[in-house]
Design an enzyme around this catalytic site. Structure first.
Site, PDB file in Angstrom:
ATOM      1  N   GLU A  27       0.854  -1.190   0.000  1.00 13.43           N
ATOM      2  CA  GLU A  27       0.000   0.000   0.000  1.00 13.43           C
ATOM      3  C   GLU A  27       0.894   1.246   0.000  1.00 13.43           C
ATOM      4  O   GLU A  27       1.967   1.246   0.621  1.00 13.43           O
ATOM      5  CB  GLU A  27      -0.897  -0.002   1.247  1.00 13.43           C
ATOM      6  CG  GLU A  27      -1.750   1.256   1.373  1.00 13.43           C
ATOM      7  CD  GLU A  27      -2.908   1.115   2.370  1.00 13.43           C
ATOM      8  OE1 GLU A  27      -2.960   0.109   3.101  1.00 13.43           O
ATOM      9  OE2 GLU A  27      -3.756   2.026   2.382  1.00 13.43           O
ATOM     10  N   ASN A 172     -12.138  -1.155  -1.272  1.00 13.57           N
ATOM     11  CA  ASN A 172     -11.477  -1.658  -0.062  1.00 13.57           C
ATOM     12  C   ASN A 172     -12.326  -1.357   1.162  1.00 13.57           C
ATOM     13  O   ASN A 172     -12.750  -0.207   1.353  1.00 13.57           O
ATOM     14  CB  ASN A 172     -10.113  -0.975   0.106  1.00 13.57           C
ATOM     15  CG  ASN A 172      -9.422  -1.396   1.392  1.00 13.57           C
ATOM     16  OD1 ASN A 172      -9.005  -2.550   1.526  1.00 13.57           O
ATOM     17  ND2 ASN A 172      -9.307  -0.474   2.342  1.00 13.57           N
ATOM     18  N   GLU A 173     -12.573  -2.368   1.971  1.00 15.87           N
ATOM     19  CA  GLU A 173     -13.232  -2.212   3.283  1.00 15.87           C
ATOM     20  C   GLU A 173     -14.379  -1.209   3.244  1.00 15.87           C
ATOM     21  O   GLU A 173     -14.433  -0.270   4.060  1.00 15.87           O
ATOM     22  CB  GLU A 173     -12.203  -1.822   4.356  1.00 15.87           C
ATOM     23  CG  GLU A 173     -11.191  -2.915   4.604  1.00 15.87           C
ATOM     24  CD  GLU A 173     -10.290  -2.687   5.827  1.00 15.87           C
ATOM     25  OE1 GLU A 173     -10.271  -1.571   6.361  1.00 15.87           O
ATOM     26  OE2 GLU A 173      -9.617  -3.657   6.227  1.00 15.87           O
ATOM     27  N   TYR A 244      -6.928  -8.625  11.660  1.00 14.89           N
ATOM     28  CA  TYR A 244      -5.671  -8.309  12.334  1.00 14.89           C
ATOM     29  C   TYR A 244      -5.815  -8.709  13.797  1.00 14.89           C
ATOM     30  O   TYR A 244      -6.882  -8.544  14.387  1.00 14.89           O
ATOM     31  CB  TYR A 244      -5.376  -6.809  12.247  1.00 14.89           C
ATOM     32  CG  TYR A 244      -5.096  -6.327  10.835  1.00 14.89           C
ATOM     33  CD1 TYR A 244      -3.841  -6.498  10.271  1.00 14.89           C
ATOM     34  CD2 TYR A 244      -6.091  -5.710  10.078  1.00 14.89           C
ATOM     35  CE1 TYR A 244      -3.565  -6.059   8.979  1.00 14.89           C
ATOM     36  CE2 TYR A 244      -5.820  -5.270   8.779  1.00 14.89           C
ATOM     37  CZ  TYR A 244      -4.555  -5.447   8.243  1.00 14.89           C
ATOM     38  OH  TYR A 244      -4.298  -5.017   6.965  1.00 14.89           O
ATOM     39  N   GLU A 292      -6.318  -9.256   3.545  1.00 11.93           N
ATOM     40  CA  GLU A 292      -5.519  -8.568   4.569  1.00 11.93           C
ATOM     41  C   GLU A 292      -5.539  -9.435   5.815  1.00 11.93           C
ATOM     42  O   GLU A 292      -6.608  -9.684   6.389  1.00 11.93           O
ATOM     43  CB  GLU A 292      -6.076  -7.172   4.898  1.00 11.93           C
ATOM     44  CG  GLU A 292      -5.807  -6.150   3.804  1.00 11.93           C
ATOM     45  CD  GLU A 292      -6.180  -4.729   4.192  1.00 11.93           C
ATOM     46  OE1 GLU A 292      -6.025  -4.363   5.376  1.00 11.93           O
ATOM     47  OE2 GLU A 292      -6.629  -3.995   3.301  1.00 11.93           O
ATOM     48  N   GLN A 353       1.408  -6.171   5.751  1.00 15.76           N
ATOM     49  CA  GLN A 353       1.829  -5.806   4.426  1.00 15.76           C
ATOM     50  C   GLN A 353       3.232  -6.376   4.175  1.00 15.76           C
ATOM     51  O   GLN A 353       3.562  -7.371   4.834  1.00 15.76           O
ATOM     52  CB  GLN A 353       1.773  -4.300   4.290  1.00 15.76           C
ATOM     53  CG  GLN A 353       0.325  -3.781   4.495  1.00 15.76           C
ATOM     54  CD  GLN A 353       0.069  -2.366   3.992  1.00 15.76           C
ATOM     55  OE1 GLN A 353       0.848  -1.780   3.271  1.00 15.76           O
ATOM     56  NE2 GLN A 353      -1.080  -1.791   4.395  1.00 15.76           N
TER      57      GLN A 353
HETATM   58  O1  AHR Z   1      -3.163  -2.584   6.293  1.00 16.19           O
HETATM   59  C1  AHR Z   1      -3.462  -1.375   6.905  1.00 16.19           C
HETATM   60  C2  AHR Z   1      -4.913  -0.952   6.682  1.00 16.19           C
HETATM   61  O2  AHR Z   1      -5.748  -1.861   7.323  1.00 16.19           O
HETATM   62  C3  AHR Z   1      -5.405  -0.958   5.259  1.00 16.19           C
HETATM   63  O3  AHR Z   1      -5.112   0.212   4.575  1.00 16.19           O
HETATM   64  C4  AHR Z   1      -6.893  -1.094   5.439  1.00 16.19           C
HETATM   65  O4  AHR Z   1      -7.504  -1.731   4.351  1.00 16.19           O
HETATM   66  C5  AHR Z   1      -7.044  -1.848   6.747  1.00 16.19           C
HETATM   67  O5  AHR Z   1      -7.933  -1.242   7.594  1.00 16.19           O
END
Ligand code: AHR
Length: 503
Positions: A27, A172-173, A244, A292, A353
């Protein structure tokens, strides 16, 4: 010492492992592109300004497809800014990360970098502040050979062959209130369907990924997938999942069980997708793009890193530069196990990432590049997991967690490649204080020899690789592995990740 048992049998195949499962994500964020992969003044920089030490580490990591250019960044991105003569490209505000984007590295340059590292492009279009037309324009620019305004513009910009991008993310999201252009599931489903239909009119063979949930804990989780897929089922191939994990409040036990959450997330999205398919009477199956996933200390980002101020739009600031511990790498390796366990429906995944930003590779401007602890489970799994993922018959002791209740101490998956007759086992011991003896029945594999073993563990589960101590943590061979009469035994230290390759 506790004990666990499991059976590996090539007949228990879950599904074929697709190479896209070992994807990454770059990114335009912080020091990922600028001062990460691209640093023209660096001693190792090549003619195009890319750091060759980072190229070598990326190759070693073994990433297949790479998602680009965001992330939250993409929802404010004008792709036209990033092509044409570099000197004429505008600098823009990046609202997602409160930074300045110079557009010095754009589509052509990034594609050139991908050719150097041997990975494929997975492109995201902006469905936040832009719409169907701009997505169609970008696809025409990228994939049409020539003879139209936009394809000829690509040729004039120095690329005669189409980029031929196979995988496309529709935004995205879009379920996240933080997202520029955040929409309801109904509104997003409509624009995603319309955009997907148009994109297929240009290139029917592309793979399209519709946005699923930003985590399994979003208030709209489940319903978002149902509504979005009801609009888009016939138009798309995959639905995304993002997740995450971080250790919160010193609760290491729950953190080590993060993969339990990922398992449930995948199972729920598969069930929801199949429900929508059943209602429609469709035989088509929608697979998952887990595009992600990682350990990310997001609470720290909100508390410390966040940039604000009308006069404060830095270029390539230090953002999301988490330094990973052994415990983080064990959780990370376990997340890869979860992805493999679902190889039948998780067709693609992107580690978020790659460089400097919640990344397995770190760099210092003008200085070295090094491997974080999380580098190792990724590179080893990507290299050894071939053929089909196998379901294990696992008999493990349990332990209690605050967040997930009782969970198995051991988790694992096996892989088997029928052609080369190579197998691999990937295992974690989540116990914080006890080593564990694992007895594995491998009779069904026939005569095998152990060819490689790797265990990542440390007396200090918070040990890390830093600029000053870049090789403090690395996996070591596991000398305890033994095979006799179709039984493999191995000792797994507390808080550890292990890979064993058999041939
Ligand atoms: O990876 C960091 C961020 O996490 C990304 O930009 C987003 O898609 C997610 O919230």
């Amino acid at each position: 010492m506790t004990e666990a048992r499991l059976t590996v049998n090539p007949h228990f195949a879950v599904g074929a492992i697709r190479r896209e499962l070992f994807g990454g994500f770059v990114e335009h964020l912080g020091r990922h592109v600028y001062d990460g992969i691209y640093e023209p003044g660096h001693p190792s920089a090549d003619a195009e300004g890319f750091r060759s030490d980072v190229i070598e580490l990326t190759k070693e990591l073994g990433v297949s497809t790479i998602r680009y250019p965001g992330g939250n960044f993409v929802s404010g991105f004008r792709w036209e800014d990033s092509v044409g003569p570099v000197s004429e490209r505008p600098s823009r505000l990046d609202l997602a990360w409160h930074s300045t984007e110079s557009n010095e590295v754009g589509l052509h340059e990034f594609h050139g970098w991908l050719e150097k590292v041997g990975s494929d492009l997975m492109m995201a279009v902006n469905l936040g502040t832009r719409g169907t037309l701009e997505a169609l324009d970008l696809l025409e620019y990228s994939n049409v050979r020539g003879g139209t305004a936009l394809s000829d513009r690509r040729v004039a910009n120095g690329r005669s062959e189409p980029f031929n991008v196979r995988m496309w993310c529709l935004g995205n999201e879009m379920d996240g209130p933080w997202q520029l252009g955040h929409r309801s599931a109904d509104d997003y489903g409509k624009i995603a369907s319309q955009t997907a239909k148009g994109m297929r009119q240009i290139d029917p063979d592309i793979q399209l990924v519709v946005c699923g949930s930003s985590s399994a804990h979003m208030p709209t989780f489940g319903e978002w997938e149902r509504v979005v897929l009801t609009h888009t089922y016939d138009d798309i191939d995959l639905i995304s999942c993002h997740a995450y994990y971080e250790e919160r409040g010193g609760d290491l036990g729950s953190f080590l069980a993060s993969a339990v959450d990922m398992d449930g997330f995948i199972d729920t999205v598969v069930a929801t997708a199949d429900h929508v398919g059943a209602v429609r009477g469709s035989s088509k199956k929608i697979d998952i793009s887990f595009d992600e996933w990682n350990v990310w200390y997001i609470d720290r980002f909100h508390a410390v890193d966040k940039i604000t101020g009308i006069d404060n739009w830095p270029t390539a600031p230090r953002l999301l530069e988490d330094i990973y511990s052994v415990a983080d790498a064990v959780v990370f390796g376990n997340l890869m196990i979860s992805l493999l366990k679902h190889a039948d429906r998780v067709a693609s995944a992107s580690l978020a990432q790659l460089v400097n930003v919640i990344a397995p590779i770190m760099t210092e401007p003008g200085g070295p590049a090094w491997r974080q602890t999380t580098f190792y489970p990724f590179s080893i799994t990507s290299r050894l997991a071939r053929g089909a993922a196998l379901r294990l018959e696992l008999d493990s002791p349990m332990y209690a967690t605050e967040v997930y209740g009782n969970v198995p101490v051991v988790d694992g998956v096996a892989t088997h490649d029928a052609e080369s007759r190579q197998s691999a086992l990937f295992l974690v011991n989540r116990s914080q204080d006890e080593a564990l003896t694992l007895t594995v029945d491998i009779t069904a594999l026939g005569e095998v020899a152990v060819v490689e073993t790797h265990t990542l563990a440390d007396d200090d589960v918070y040990a890390k690789n830093t600029l000053q101590h870049r090789t403090r943590v690395a996996p070591k061979p596991n000398e305890s592995v033994a095979v006799a009469d179709g039984i493999l035994t191995v000792t797994l230290p507390p808080v550890s990740w292990t890979a064993i390759a058999l041939a």
